[in-house]
Design an enzyme around this catalytic site. Sequence first.
Site, PDB file in Angstrom:
ATOM      1  CE1 TYR A 142      29.527  42.658  33.566  1.00 49.98           C
ATOM      2  CE2 TYR A 142      31.371  43.190  32.133  1.00 49.98           C
ATOM      3  CZ  TYR A 142      30.519  42.261  32.701  1.00 49.98           C
ATOM      4  OH  TYR A 142      30.661  40.925  32.399  1.00 49.98           O
ATOM      5  CG  ASP A 237      37.348  48.084  35.278  1.00 48.27           C
ATOM      6  OD1 ASP A 237      38.094  48.012  34.278  1.00 48.27           O
ATOM      7  OD2 ASP A 237      36.428  47.273  35.500  1.00 48.27           O
ATOM      8  CE  LYS A 265      36.633  44.410  26.676  1.00 45.19           C
ATOM      9  NZ  LYS A 265      35.396  43.721  26.975  1.00 45.19           N
TER      10      LYS A 265
HETATM   11  N1  HOZ Z   1      30.260  42.496  28.785  1.00 47.90           N
HETATM   12  C1  HOZ Z   1      30.988  42.647  27.567  1.00 47.90           C
HETATM   13  C2  HOZ Z   1      30.584  43.950  26.922  1.00 47.90           C
HETATM   14  N2  HOZ Z   1      30.612  45.081  27.763  1.00 47.90           N
HETATM   15  C3  HOZ Z   1      30.715  41.443  26.701  1.00 47.90           C
HETATM   16  C4  HOZ Z   1      31.626  41.324  25.560  1.00 47.90           C
HETATM   17  C5  HOZ Z   1      31.382  40.149  24.637  1.00 47.90           C
HETATM   18  O1  HOZ Z   1      30.337  39.529  24.622  1.00 47.90           O
HETATM   19  O2  HOZ Z   1      32.303  39.845  23.905  1.00 47.90           O
END
Ligand code: HOZ
Length: 425
Positions: A142, A237, A265
Amino acid sequence: MERSEALFERARRVLPGGVNSPVRAYRAVGMAPRFITRAEGSRIYDAGGRSYIDYVCSWGPMILGHNHPAIREEVERAVKDGLSFGAPTEREIEIAELIIELVPHIEMVRMVNSGTEAVMSALRLARGATGRDKLVKFEGCYHGHSDAMLVNAGSSALAGGHPSSAGVPEGVARDTLTARFNDLSSVEALFDAHPGRIAAVIVEPVAANMGVVRPEEGFLPGLRALCDKNGVLLIFDEVITGFRLGLGGAQDYFGVRADLVTFGKIIGGGMPVGAYGGSRALLEQVAPCGPVYQAGTLSGNPVAMAAGLAQLRWLRTHPEIYRQIGDYAARLAAGMRAAAERSGTPVAVNQIGSLVSPFFTPAAVTTFTDAKGSDTAAYARYFARMLEQGVALAPAQFEAMFVSSAHTEADLAATLAAVEESFAG
Ligand code: HOZ
């Protein structure tokens, strides 16, 4: 009705699915989400007043635990001077200097607002620099929600049943080629099929959005060699692994150089921040130096920079944290394996550094196919039992558990006791 349930009902009237990011809707575990009011150290508190030992850690960035005083105080100081200027500040230089000092092979950095934005921009840079259009990503990895990366994606795209999103133009999807994680021959086959047309390979050096799956020995060095042979850029990444596997991230941990690295983040200490970095030659192709355009009013926002700087400085002056959280995670994983064996529950627990994930399957999980084959209904039951006992996990199988330096011995004991109960139930 529980306060969280009432809030969820209200939220669903005005927010799609009641949330601003799909995994938070708890659909993968078939429950109503807990609405959070505050967080401190290793704990989060919900709107009903219950507290939980938190292993989501805001999906990774709270590596020092929640509301760390060193970060909060810097943010409070910054806020007094104003919230956004849309003009350069000294803190932007300081955080770039720090990232360059700590992370190998990075000579320049561009700050953005999220991991998604970092990846989207790094891919544009890779395409601009090579003059090629095609990208290779790995099934189940991802990289945020830009169009090009929503092809065979992991995380909530996978858990929600839409690994290739609607709304992505066919032409865009056609340029994203998918290989198999831990399978170099699948990359080689794509290179052979599209000679001279692939700009970059992007990889999560540790896959952490299909649950946690380690790169097998030789996989990352093999990718490096294949990219070198074919004039393709290698992008790590490091939204999850950056400053989590160690100060130098995955490049340092595995001893493999990437051409471009994306961060998210964690470099914002809990504020919305991302960045991409690499060699001077590459980064100087970004506007205003070069022809690859990318911009943003909130890029390098002074409050976000203050939080990020405070977190990175703390990590630099307390490197022992990495041993502490790695040790905690290893003991957590060992305890989970032992509890699984005692209860006869088929669970494979993967762990690397401070990342852990249990898969409800009898066999080892080393590929996306293995991960996808795990019993997600069993994970949902486990999640509910853990939550009931005061332990908050990611509300979906295809995510990671994050350990922070605020997790205590008492937290570890309480978590393992809850695991024992959950597996037995
Ligand atoms: N795709 C993020 C987790 N791998 C989502 C994070 C969120 O909803 O804050």
